[in-house]
Design a protein around this motif. Sequence first.
Motif, PDB file in Angstrom:
ATOM      1  N   ARG A   1      49.027  38.145  45.752  1.00  7.59           N
ATOM      2  CA  ARG A   1      47.631  37.515  45.093  1.00  7.59           C
ATOM      3  C   ARG A   1      47.730  36.207  45.120  1.00  7.59           C
ATOM      4  O   ARG A   1      46.598  35.492  45.380  1.00  7.59           O
ATOM      5  CB  ARG A   1      47.526  38.340  43.891  1.00  7.59           C
ATOM      6  CG  ARG A   1      46.911  39.675  43.769  1.00  7.59           C
ATOM      7  CD  ARG A   1      46.680  40.064  42.408  1.00  7.59           C
ATOM      8  NE  ARG A   1      47.415  40.357  41.581  1.00  7.59           N
ATOM      9  CZ  ARG A   1      47.688  39.283  40.680  1.00  7.59           C
ATOM     10  NH1 ARG A   1      46.761  38.201  40.660  1.00  7.59           N
ATOM     11  NH2 ARG A   1      48.779  39.465  39.701  1.00  7.59           N
ATOM     12  N   THR A   2      48.874  35.622  44.741  1.00  8.22           N
ATOM     13  CA  THR A   2      48.901  34.212  44.495  1.00  8.22           C
ATOM     14  C   THR A   2      49.515  33.478  45.862  1.00  8.22           C
ATOM     15  O   THR A   2      49.473  32.134  45.801  1.00  8.22           O
ATOM     16  CB  THR A   2      49.623  33.987  43.433  1.00  8.22           C
ATOM     17  OG1 THR A   2      50.948  34.216  43.117  1.00  8.22           O
ATOM     18  CG2 THR A   2      48.860  34.525  42.240  1.00  8.22           C
ATOM     19  N   GLY A   3      50.488  33.996  46.567  1.00  5.03           N
ATOM     20  CA  GLY A   3      51.456  33.535  47.424  1.00  5.03           C
ATOM     21  C   GLY A   3      52.551  32.726  47.050  1.00  5.03           C
ATOM     22  O   GLY A   3      53.205  32.006  47.678  1.00  5.03           O
TER      23      GLY A   3
ATOM     24  N   ALA B   1      62.593  48.002  38.265  1.00  4.12           N
ATOM     25  CA  ALA B   1      61.779  48.616  39.663  1.00  4.12           C
ATOM     26  C   ALA B   1      60.347  48.279  39.297  1.00  4.12           C
ATOM     27  O   ALA B   1      59.528  47.808  40.128  1.00  4.12           O
ATOM     28  CB  ALA B   1      62.003  50.212  39.796  1.00  4.12           C
ATOM     29  N   HIS B   2      59.995  48.412  37.917  1.00  2.00           N
ATOM     30  CA  HIS B   2      58.525  48.271  37.661  1.00  2.00           C
ATOM     31  C   HIS B   2      58.320  46.591  37.781  1.00  2.00           C
ATOM     32  O   HIS B   2      57.378  46.129  38.047  1.00  2.00           O
ATOM     33  CB  HIS B   2      58.195  48.495  36.243  1.00  2.00           C
ATOM     34  CG  HIS B   2      56.845  48.299  35.763  1.00  2.00           C
ATOM     35  ND1 HIS B   2      55.878  48.763  36.399  1.00  2.00           N
ATOM     36  CD2 HIS B   2      56.401  47.402  34.800  1.00  2.00           C
ATOM     37  CE1 HIS B   2      54.648  48.389  35.759  1.00  2.00           C
ATOM     38  NE2 HIS B   2      55.017  47.621  34.751  1.00  2.00           N
ATOM     39  N   ALA B   3      59.047  45.686  37.344  1.00  2.22           N
ATOM     40  CA  ALA B   3      59.116  44.348  37.700  1.00  2.22           C
ATOM     41  C   ALA B   3      59.062  44.030  38.908  1.00  2.22           C
ATOM     42  O   ALA B   3      58.364  42.964  39.322  1.00  2.22           O
ATOM     43  CB  ALA B   3      60.293  43.742  36.644  1.00  2.22           C
ATOM     44  N   GLN B   4      59.849  44.661  39.839  1.00  2.00           N
ATOM     45  CA  GLN B   4      59.609  44.222  41.147  1.00  2.00           C
ATOM     46  C   GLN B   4      58.429  44.539  41.797  1.00  2.00           C
ATOM     47  O   GLN B   4      57.883  43.593  42.582  1.00  2.00           O
ATOM     48  CB  GLN B   4      60.802  45.169  41.971  1.00  2.00           C
ATOM     49  CG  GLN B   4      62.189  44.625  41.769  1.00  2.00           C
ATOM     50  CD  GLN B   4      63.381  45.395  42.469  1.00  2.00           C
ATOM     51  OE1 GLN B   4      62.961  46.547  42.988  1.00  2.00           O
ATOM     52  NE2 GLN B   4      64.430  45.098  42.681  1.00  2.00           N
ATOM     53  N   LYS B   5      57.691  45.645  41.344  1.00  2.00           N
ATOM     54  CA  LYS B   5      56.355  45.809  41.774  1.00  2.00           C
ATOM     55  C   LYS B   5      55.333  44.821  41.307  1.00  2.00           C
ATOM     56  O   LYS B   5      54.641  44.459  42.038  1.00  2.00           O
ATOM     57  CB  LYS B   5      55.873  47.356  41.300  1.00  2.00           C
ATOM     58  CG  LYS B   5      56.710  48.288  41.958  1.00  2.00           C
ATOM     59  CD  LYS B   5      55.988  49.733  41.368  1.00  2.00           C
ATOM     60  CE  LYS B   5      56.852  50.868  41.913  1.00  2.00           C
ATOM     61  NZ  LYS B   5      56.252  52.268  41.404  1.00  2.00           N
ATOM     62  N   ILE B   6      55.509  44.384  40.100  1.00  2.00           N
ATOM     63  CA  ILE B   6      54.676  43.383  39.344  1.00  2.00           C
ATOM     64  C   ILE B   6      54.843  41.952  40.320  1.00  2.00           C
ATOM     65  O   ILE B   6      53.872  41.186  40.594  1.00  2.00           O
ATOM     66  CB  ILE B   6      54.895  43.170  38.047  1.00  2.00           C
ATOM     67  CG1 ILE B   6      54.610  44.361  37.287  1.00  2.00           C
ATOM     68  CG2 ILE B   6      54.384  41.831  37.434  1.00  2.00           C
ATOM     69  CD1 ILE B   6      54.878  44.472  35.743  1.00  2.00           C
ATOM     70  N   ALA B   7      56.023  41.615  40.660  1.00  2.00           N
ATOM     71  CA  ALA B   7      56.535  40.358  41.516  1.00  2.00           C
ATOM     72  C   ALA B   7      55.878  40.372  42.703  1.00  2.00           C
ATOM     73  O   ALA B   7      55.248  39.355  43.249  1.00  2.00           O
ATOM     74  CB  ALA B   7      58.054  40.121  41.465  1.00  2.00           C
ATOM     75  N   VAL B   8      55.987  41.850  43.431  1.00  2.00           N
ATOM     76  CA  VAL B   8      55.326  41.733  44.727  1.00  2.00           C
ATOM     77  C   VAL B   8      53.831  41.550  44.627  1.00  2.00           C
ATOM     78  O   VAL B   8      53.048  40.855  45.550  1.00  2.00           O
ATOM     79  CB  VAL B   8      55.769  43.043  45.419  1.00  2.00           C
ATOM     80  CG1 VAL B   8      54.963  43.348  46.750  1.00  2.00           C
ATOM     81  CG2 VAL B   8      57.194  43.204  45.507  1.00  2.00           C
ATOM     82  N   ASP B   9      53.219  42.124  43.823  1.00  2.00           N
ATOM     83  CA  ASP B   9      51.811  42.151  43.277  1.00  2.00           C
ATOM     84  C   ASP B   9      51.374  40.734  43.350  1.00  2.00           C
ATOM     85  O   ASP B   9      50.334  40.192  43.638  1.00  2.00           O
ATOM     86  CB  ASP B   9      51.325  43.128  42.512  1.00  2.00           C
ATOM     87  CG  ASP B   9      49.961  42.879  42.224  1.00  2.00           C
ATOM     88  OD1 ASP B   9      49.124  43.722  43.059  1.00  2.00           O
ATOM     89  OD2 ASP B   9      49.534  42.449  41.135  1.00  2.00           O
ATOM     90  N   HIS B  10      52.052  40.096  42.537  1.00  2.00           N
ATOM     91  CA  HIS B  10      51.964  38.647  42.001  1.00  2.00           C
ATOM     92  C   HIS B  10      51.890  37.774  43.399  1.00  2.00           C
ATOM     93  O   HIS B  10      51.019  36.862  43.592  1.00  2.00           O
ATOM     94  CB  HIS B  10      52.904  38.306  41.241  1.00  2.00           C
ATOM     95  CG  HIS B  10      52.453  36.926  40.591  1.00  2.00           C
ATOM     96  ND1 HIS B  10      51.667  36.398  39.764  1.00  2.00           N
ATOM     97  CD2 HIS B  10      53.114  35.391  41.024  1.00  2.00           C
ATOM     98  CE1 HIS B  10      51.429  35.007  39.514  1.00  2.00           C
ATOM     99  NE2 HIS B  10      52.481  34.497  40.290  1.00  2.00           N
ATOM    100  N   ARG B  11      52.982  37.910  44.353  1.00  2.00           N
ATOM    101  CA  ARG B  11      53.359  37.091  45.238  1.00  2.00           C
ATOM    102  C   ARG B  11      52.187  37.391  46.611  1.00  2.00           C
ATOM    103  O   ARG B  11      51.699  36.478  47.166  1.00  2.00           O
ATOM    104  CB  ARG B  11      54.561  37.504  46.021  1.00  2.00           C
ATOM    105  CG  ARG B  11      55.015  36.586  47.105  1.00  2.00           C
ATOM    106  CD  ARG B  11      56.308  36.955  47.943  1.00  2.00           C
ATOM    107  NE  ARG B  11      57.376  36.807  46.723  1.00  2.00           N
ATOM    108  CZ  ARG B  11      57.919  37.837  46.265  1.00  2.00           C
ATOM    109  NH1 ARG B  11      57.863  39.084  46.856  1.00  2.00           N
ATOM    110  NH2 ARG B  11      59.099  37.830  45.213  1.00  2.00           N
TER     111      ARG B  11
END
Length: 213
Positions: A184-186, A172-182
């Motif tokens: 910011r960076t697209g 779940a924490h990794a999903q939040k990091i992935a969404v945040d990365h997408r």
Amino acid sequence: MTRLVRPDAVLVQAVIAGALSFAHLHDLAEAAGQTGWKAWAYPVSVDLLLVAAWHRLRTLRDAGEPSRSAWSWFAVALAASLGANVATAGLLDLGDVPDWLRILVAGWPALAFLGGTLLVHRPTSPSPPDSEPEPASVHPHVVERETEAGVQASAVAALPPSTVAAPPALIAHAQKIAVDHRTRTGSDIDTETLRTRLGVPRPLAEAIAAQLT
């Protein structure tokens, strides 16, 4: 308020003994041909060497260092003082001093100068080199915990990604990091970036990344 000065018997005795010894040395030096101020300088030289040797002796003994040299010069000065006292007690004809005694008296300044120089400028023992600092002690429990953590990390790294089970909370924490990365960076987050953000071994990061796709 006036204080009464009480004479000290030991101090009085020391003054009397010092004066008599001083006079005996003066008389012997004068009888050996050292007249004028030179005859008065001999008692001062003998007494100063005696005091210097005694002071050096006590200093070396307090420091725990060898004191043989100081003992030697103390014995020389004491022999010169006692010798003068005995010689002037009627055992020696001061009107006809033997040649060997004249030689001893004439050579005393050089001997006293050598003794005083060696006592004052005696080389000190070199200080021991600084020891290397001891490594800090580590509690056995800390070593055990660090060893267990290293073993666990090694075990995880040795497993293939398909066999590594990631905790749900970590996914779940990794999903939040992935969404945040997408956001910011697209673009989707790569495995190396995800591993760095989570701080987990590569096999566990690959297993989590496989569940995010």
